[in-house]
Scaffold this motif. Structure first.
Motif, PDB file in Angstrom:
ATOM      1  N   LEU A  29     -10.589  -9.339   7.997  1.00 37.04           N
ATOM      2  CA  LEU A  29      -9.815  -8.136   7.680  1.00 37.04           C
ATOM      3  C   LEU A  29     -10.136  -7.813   6.228  1.00 37.04           C
ATOM      4  N   ILE A  30     -10.762  -6.653   6.015  1.00 35.71           N
ATOM      5  CA  ILE A  30     -11.175  -6.270   4.655  1.00 35.71           C
ATOM      6  C   ILE A  30     -10.302  -5.096   4.216  1.00 35.71           C
ATOM      7  N   ILE A  31      -9.638  -5.266   3.084  1.00 36.22           N
ATOM      8  CA  ILE A  31      -8.759  -4.200   2.606  1.00 36.22           C
ATOM      9  C   ILE A  31      -9.321  -3.667   1.300  1.00 36.22           C
ATOM     10  N   GLU A  32      -9.631  -2.377   1.277  1.00 35.11           N
ATOM     11  CA  GLU A  32     -10.235  -1.811   0.078  1.00 35.11           C
ATOM     12  C   GLU A  32      -9.453  -0.599  -0.416  1.00 35.11           C
ATOM     13  N   GLY A  33      -9.780  -0.149  -1.625  1.00 34.44           N
ATOM     14  CA  GLY A  33      -9.140   1.037  -2.195  1.00 34.44           C
ATOM     15  C   GLY A  33      -7.707   0.779  -2.615  1.00 34.44           C
ATOM     16  N   MET A  34      -7.032   1.846  -3.029  1.00 32.53           N
ATOM     17  CA  MET A  34      -5.603   1.756  -3.298  1.00 32.53           C
ATOM     18  C   MET A  34      -5.007   3.148  -3.245  1.00 32.53           C
ATOM     19  N   PRO A  35      -3.752   3.242  -2.793  1.00 39.40           N
ATOM     20  CA  PRO A  35      -3.168   4.574  -2.637  1.00 39.40           C
ATOM     21  C   PRO A  35      -2.964   5.253  -3.989  1.00 39.40           C
ATOM     22  N   GLN A  36      -3.053   6.591  -3.975  1.00 38.04           N
ATOM     23  CA  GLN A  36      -2.803   7.352  -5.196  1.00 38.04           C
ATOM     24  C   GLN A  36      -1.331   7.289  -5.584  1.00 38.04           C
ATOM     25  N   ASN A  37      -0.499   7.348  -4.558  1.00 35.03           N
ATOM     26  CA  ASN A  37       0.944   7.365  -4.796  1.00 35.03           C
ATOM     27  C   ASN A  37       1.432   5.976  -5.188  1.00 35.03           C
ATOM     28  N   GLU A  38       1.835   5.866  -6.427  1.00 37.64           N
ATOM     29  CA  GLU A  38       2.269   4.581  -6.997  1.00 37.64           C
ATOM     30  C   GLU A  38       3.538   4.054  -6.349  1.00 37.64           C
ATOM     31  N   ASN A  39       4.308   4.939  -5.744  1.00 37.42           N
ATOM     32  CA  ASN A  39       5.674   4.550  -5.395  1.00 37.42           C
ATOM     33  C   ASN A  39       5.865   4.077  -3.962  1.00 37.42           C
ATOM     34  N   THR A  40       4.829   4.184  -3.167  1.00 33.03           N
ATOM     35  CA  THR A  40       5.022   3.841  -1.762  1.00 33.03           C
ATOM     36  C   THR A  40       4.379   2.500  -1.438  1.00 33.03           C
ATOM     37  N   PHE A  41       5.143   1.627  -0.804  1.00 32.58           N
ATOM     38  CA  PHE A  41       4.573   0.384  -0.285  1.00 32.58           C
ATOM     39  C   PHE A  41       4.443   0.475   1.233  1.00 32.58           C
ATOM     40  N   TYR A  42       3.439  -0.209   1.739  1.00 29.56           N
ATOM     41  CA  TYR A  42       3.151  -0.131   3.172  1.00 29.56           C
ATOM     42  C   TYR A  42       3.205  -1.491   3.845  1.00 29.56           C
ATOM     43  N   GLN A  43       3.503  -1.447   5.128  1.00 26.02           N
ATOM     44  CA  GLN A  43       3.254  -2.578   6.021  1.00 26.02           C
ATOM     45  C   GLN A  43       2.006  -2.211   6.806  1.00 26.02           C
ATOM     46  N   LEU A  44       1.053  -3.131   6.886  1.00 24.45           N
ATOM     47  CA  LEU A  44      -0.088  -2.917   7.784  1.00 24.45           C
ATOM     48  C   LEU A  44       0.206  -3.674   9.062  1.00 24.45           C
TER      49      LEU A  44
END
Ligand code: SF4
Lengths: 578, 75
Positions: free
Chosen positions: A105-120
């Motif tokens: 599982l390769i996770i790259e990049g990062m979201p622009q929005n600083e304030n949102t956290f995600y569950q994958l």
């Protein structure tokens, strides 16, 4: 069905499922994470920026019935060391990822929005990106509870706590174990990398899938039997580790004068008996904990345990020597129950219990804590650290930065990572591993203690220089290979002493994939991986001057043997001559 | 002569943790191990005298501290 690579892009919240490139087919675990990081990550990138990648890969034998094969590797460029990092863990994630057919599982990049956290949420051929504002500000156990409420079935959970959200160097990635407790991809600040990508947790659901295929089931069964027998019949893996856990080492290192004490000022501690494995085992028996416990299904060694307080209430599990040493001899807490309570809290917070505790040891020199003041350390740990107060941030940066901030010279780190549990001056083979490991000071990278102190795989005098470079090299090569199979590193004890063990391990790999590797091939894999990691580090700016122990160890003699670190730079650099 | 004997891990069960004991001159480490019947419990792992690894044939001296561990490990 063939395994696949799941590639997630956090910049635009998309994913791709890719076939496994042919050159990755024979790789798993550390071999795969390090190969991917070396190939795809710019060594000069900022570890917390968009160009770093976080890679998970189960071992080659994970998901099979092979004993002790359930370790999952996680790799990235480390914010702590500035070099490549691989950290592997038990728990349920390796088995579940393998059953789903996820090779990596390769996770790259990062979201622009600083304030949102995600569950994958990873399922067959799919990755969901779920916004989880309700989990922000929670620590690991609350995340596990939330996931247990959401999915009424067995899913793998990998998560970070508040410290990871704040991207501190101490942050680890915690993984749910079969008993609902936590294990961690501990070292190197991988939790900060996950936090930088705004991922609060990753869940993997493999329900109804069992993609692990065995090319030659008969041969596999046969080899697996021999392997399991070797683990069970070896006195260390079959008897010593289950009875006393890794904490049996307190007394051995103390006797050998290699138990770092008072921030590496002496090699033994007058209160070792308070915190040793024998005392721990007695407490467990009296209080109704468990002396044996596996960190993943299929572990036949069971070095882990469940440790309760005097009233029989759970305090911690996976209570390891290195943590006990760091809070005990090195920082001065004499009360094993308080150490256990802090260990349990560190699990929940998601911080590396070694780096955190070595930092406390140095905090005494900095004047922040008094030696042995566990109550105050507990307060820092429970309040300052997770709330991100300025002092919490200072501690949360780890040993190396604390030393810089307070102008300290006696800073026990290599490549920015805190030195664990074995005094390099008195266990010189281990010192070579600390100096040369691509991971920074990491005891598991090449456990020379086995041969220096424990008489496993022969004996090399811990106080002399002779034979140490070769020992550390051979062990690091073998470890890089073992870390790729998904095997727990403790299979090394039978592997060092039982000639049937290693061939059985190689036979299992051959039977799983229908290939015909020899032991030499596996050793060569270890060499290739080490060199690949080393090359990454050089490009990242870590060179031979970083393959050194802290200078004070060269001029400060360590009692009781009154030894110094006496290797020259050239002698250490010989390590890479293979 | 006086020798301080320290036992660890399984070797402690039914014996002692640490004791000052009397031995005749010329006693070897192996003789101490045999007299305590340690290897009936578990094979000898580590033998140290005064913090240094020695062979079982080591001849004990007045005032020595001998530490005996079964085969144990960790990491
Ligand atoms: S021996 Fe210990 S570390 Fe290894 S798999 Fe078992 S419980 Fe986990």
């Amino acid at each position: 069905m063939a395994d696949l690579v799941y590639r997630v892009n956090m910049t635009n919240l998309s994913f791709k499922i890719e076939e496994v490139p042919s050159e990755w087919l024979g790789l798993g675990g550390r071999a795969l994470t390090s190969t991917i990081v070396a190939k795809e990550v710019d060594p000069e990138c900022h570890p917390l920026g968009p160009n770093n990648k976080l890679v998970f890969a189960p071992g080659l034998l994970s998901g099979t019935s092979a004993s002790n094969s359930g370790r999952n590797s996680c790799g990235a460029k480390s914010p702590l060391t500035g070099g490549i990092k691989e950290s592997n863990v038990g728990g349920t994630s390796a088995g579940i990822m393998s059953k789903l057919g996820v090779k990596a599982l390769i996770i790259e990049g990062m979201p622009q929005n600083e304030n949102t956290f995600y569950q994958l949420h990873v399922t067959k051929n799919n990755v969901e990106f779920i916004e989880v504002p309700e989990l922000v500000g929670l620590d690991n156990y609350a995340v596990l509870d939330a996931m247990a409420a959401k999915y009424d079935k067995k899913v793998a959970v990998m998560s970070i706590g508040r410290v990871g959200e704040m991207r501190m160097n101490l942050a680890n990635i915690s993984v749910k174990d079969p008993g609902g407790k936590l294990r961690s991809h501990g070292r190197g600040g991988l939790g900060a990398v996950m936090g930088s990508k705004k991922i609060k947790c990753i869940t993997v659901d493999a329900e109804n899938y069992k993609e692990v295929t065995i090319a030659d089931p008969e041969k596999f069964k046969e080899a697996s039997k021999i392997f399991t027998k070797a683990l069970q019949e070896n006195p260390i893996s079959g008897e010593g580790l289950p009875a006393f856990g890794t904490n049996v080492l307190v007394n051995i290192l103390n006797e050998a004068g290699g138990l770092p004490t008072r921030n590496f000022r002496a090699g033994n501690w007058e209160f070792a008996e308070n915190i040793c494995g024998e005392t721990m085992a007695e407490n467990i028996k009296a209080r109704g904990g468990k002396t044996t416990h596996g960190c993943h299904a299929g572990c036949v060694i069971q070095c882990s345990q469940v440790y309760n307080d005097k009233d029989g209430n759970y305090l911690t599990s996976g209570f390891e020597y290195e943590t006990i040493w760091a809070l005990g001899a090195n920082f001065g807490i004499k009360d094993l129950d308080l150490i256990a309570k802090m260990d349990g809290l560190m699990d929940d917070l998601g911080v590396d219990s070694i780096e955190t505790s070595v930092t406390f040891g140095l905090a005494v020199d900095a004047g922040i804590l008094a030696y042995g003041d566990g109550e105050k350390a507990y307060e820092l740990l429970s309040k300052d650290l997770p709330n991100g107060t300025p002092m919490g941030r200072i501690i949360g940066s780890g040993t190396h930065l604390l030393g810089k901030l307070y102008g300290l010279v006696r800073v026990p780190t290599v490549k920015g990572q805190g030195i664990p549990a074995y005094e390099p001056r008195a266990v010189k083979g281990q010192g070579i591993t600390y100096a040369t490991s691509t991971m920074g000071a990491d005891h598991t990278a090449g456990y020379a203690v086995a041969t220096n102190i424990l008489n496993s795989g022969g004996h090399v005098d811990p106080l002399k220089k002779e034979g140490q470079v070769e020992l550390a090299r051979n062990l690091q090569i073998a470890t890089a290979a073992v870390d790729s199979t998904g095997m727990c590193i403790f299979v090394a004890f039978p592997a060092l002493d039982d000639p049937k063990c290693l061939p059985a391990l190689v036979d299992m790999i051959n039977a799983r994939f229908g290939c015909s590797l020899t032991i030499d091939d596996v050793v060569n894999l270890g060499k290739t991986i080490l060199k690949r990691e080393h090359e990454f580090n050089i490009k990242a700016g870590l060179n031979s001057a970083d393959d050194r122990l802290p200078e004070f160890m060269k001029y400060e003699t360590l009692p009781p043997h009154n030894v110094v670190w006496d290797f020259t730079g050239e002698e250490i650099d010989e390590f890479w001559n293979f | 002569m006086h020798v301080f004997v320290k036992l660890f891990a399984q070797y402690r069960e039914g014996r002692f943790k640490a004791e000052q004991r009397e031995y005749p001159n010329e006693t070897t480490a192996q003789m101490v191990i045999d007299a305590l019947e340690l290897e009936r419990v578990s094979p000898l792992g580590v033998l140290m005298v005064n913090g240094r690894h020695v062979d079982p044939s080591y001849c004990l001296q007045e005032g020595d501290e001998i530490a005996l561990f079964p085969k144990v490990g960790g990491g």
